[in-house]
Write an enzyme that holds these catalytic residues in place. Sequence first.
Site, PDB file in Angstrom:
ATOM      1  N   ASN A 295       0.575  -1.314   0.144  1.00 49.85           N
ATOM      2  CA  ASN A 295      -0.026   0.046   0.144  1.00 49.85           C
ATOM      3  C   ASN A 295       0.880   0.766   0.151  1.00 49.85           C
ATOM      4  O   ASN A 295       0.257   2.505  -0.595  1.00 49.85           O
ATOM      5  CB  ASN A 295      -1.312   0.024   1.161  1.00 49.85           C
ATOM      6  CG  ASN A 295       0.264   0.379   2.721  1.00 49.85           C
ATOM      7  OD1 ASN A 295       0.154  -0.772   3.325  1.00 49.85           O
ATOM      8  ND2 ASN A 295      -0.483   1.628   3.192  1.00 49.85           N
TER       9      ASN A 295
ATOM     10  N   SER B 135     -10.883  -5.154  -0.013  1.00 48.44           N
ATOM     11  CA  SER B 135     -11.911  -4.077   0.152  1.00 48.44           C
ATOM     12  C   SER B 135     -13.086  -3.583  -0.578  1.00 48.44           C
ATOM     13  O   SER B 135     -12.471  -2.753  -1.078  1.00 48.44           O
ATOM     14  CB  SER B 135     -10.326  -3.033   1.082  1.00 48.44           C
ATOM     15  OG  SER B 135     -11.032  -1.314   1.752  1.00 48.44           O
ATOM     16  N   GLY B 136     -13.640  -2.102   0.217  1.00 47.69           N
ATOM     17  CA  GLY B 136     -14.668  -1.642  -0.933  1.00 47.69           C
ATOM     18  C   GLY B 136     -13.956  -0.349  -1.228  1.00 47.69           C
ATOM     19  O   GLY B 136     -14.384   0.133  -2.164  1.00 47.69           O
TER      20      GLY B 136
ATOM     21  N   GLN C 263      -5.122  -3.551  -2.807  1.00 48.60           N
ATOM     22  CA  GLN C 263      -4.530  -2.465  -2.806  1.00 48.60           C
ATOM     23  C   GLN C 263      -4.707  -2.928  -4.071  1.00 48.60           C
ATOM     24  O   GLN C 263      -4.301  -2.339  -5.309  1.00 48.60           O
ATOM     25  CB  GLN C 263      -3.242  -2.143  -2.597  1.00 48.60           C
ATOM     26  CG  GLN C 263      -2.882  -1.351  -1.228  1.00 48.60           C
ATOM     27  CD  GLN C 263      -3.490  -0.046  -1.844  1.00 48.60           C
ATOM     28  OE1 GLN C 263      -3.983   0.681  -2.312  1.00 48.60           O
ATOM     29  NE2 GLN C 263      -3.870   0.665  -0.223  1.00 48.60           N
TER      30      GLN C 263
ATOM     31  N   CYS D 110      -3.192   4.444   7.949  1.00 45.34           N
ATOM     32  CA  CYS D 110      -3.419   3.547   9.301  1.00 45.34           C
ATOM     33  C   CYS D 110      -3.209   3.401  10.088  1.00 45.34           C
ATOM     34  O   CYS D 110      -2.285   2.057  11.236  1.00 45.34           O
ATOM     35  CB  CYS D 110      -4.072   1.912   8.738  1.00 45.34           C
ATOM     36  SG  CYS D 110      -5.104   2.085   7.224  1.00 45.34           S
TER      37      CYS D 110
END
Length: 384
Positions: A152, A200-201, A180, A324
């Site tokens: 990422n 992931s959305g 990613q 994050c």
Amino acid sequence: MDRMRHYLDHNASAPLLPEAREAVVAALELTGNPSSVHGAGRALRKVVDDARDRVARRAGAEAKQVVFTGSATEAITQAIVGGVKAFDIDRVVIGATDHAAVLKAAEASGVSVRVLGVDKNGLIDIDALSRMLEAADAAGETLLVAVGWVNNETGVVQPRSRIEAIVGPTRHVLLLDAVQGFGKLDLDFSACATDMVAISGHKIGAPAGIGALLAKSHADTVRLVPGGGQEQGRRGGTEAAALIAGFGAACAAFAERFDLDAVGKLVTRFEQRLRQLAPEAVIFGADVERIGTTVNFAVPGVRNTVAMMGLDLAGVAVSSGSACSSGKVGRSHVLSAMGVDPALSECGLRASLGWNSTQDDVDAFFEAFEIVLTRHHGRGGAAA
């Protein structure tokens, strides 16, 4: 109007797709619970099922292999913590540059964790992985190997086919963190040798708060959240139908709106202009395959904190790496694992482009960044 006019932080979260917004709003208009048997419940169940089909198509998976979760972090945690129990795992193996979600889940798994080192470009040590597998076989142990497909922070792409070739045919378990890469690189989950995949959305224009774990049939018993039998008994809790609808819509729309080749050309021009403006700049992972959306670089002496403030004031959004880390800016564990000098690491910036990025965004970045560099050099080149 949004003050941030030029958004170059798609790896943190992509802008919401109009189609995803419309799907969310339409689902919010429906009342009920997807598990109810009356008409209102059946209407919401159809919303969830249709979205599951769309996500599955985008992943090259069967609909029954898609388990919706509250995030990719939850999906990763379900795969690792739940997988350790389901498969009677002895050790978890992760990469040194993997996302913090992988590291934290491994630490919470209750078994020992082995970390695979990486080279200066961030590629994991395949030979070391092979030796770990051989040692585990000799000891009668079962490993759960978690690999971040696309980093990422740097965009470096791990050699997935090689990893699958040595882990997939064995009794060991392979988890792919595809957050990613999903929607951007080809993923044929049903045909690949990976046991579980986390996606992931909000990285592809869906709302935040929705992810999924793709699981092969032999991983059906992998659980984390007990409940009332939702998600085919694999993840408890009433499904967030509106968020799921947005995820499904984003999977369909992203395929139409995102062109990796076009974005890759923007990134190439970005790197060319960077080298012209700052020949001393270092681009991390430049010598290996990277996804064509991401450039992570540093100009020696120009701290990322100072650069980001200047860019932010000009309405340009970039980051120093992972979003994050509770808003912290500074050294990156990814760059540290790659052996980057700490002083250079503190200068690291990441620009990540996506479905609505334009040449204007790149031009705006360099207009603002040139001012940052001018101010830096005006102080005699001293580190800010």
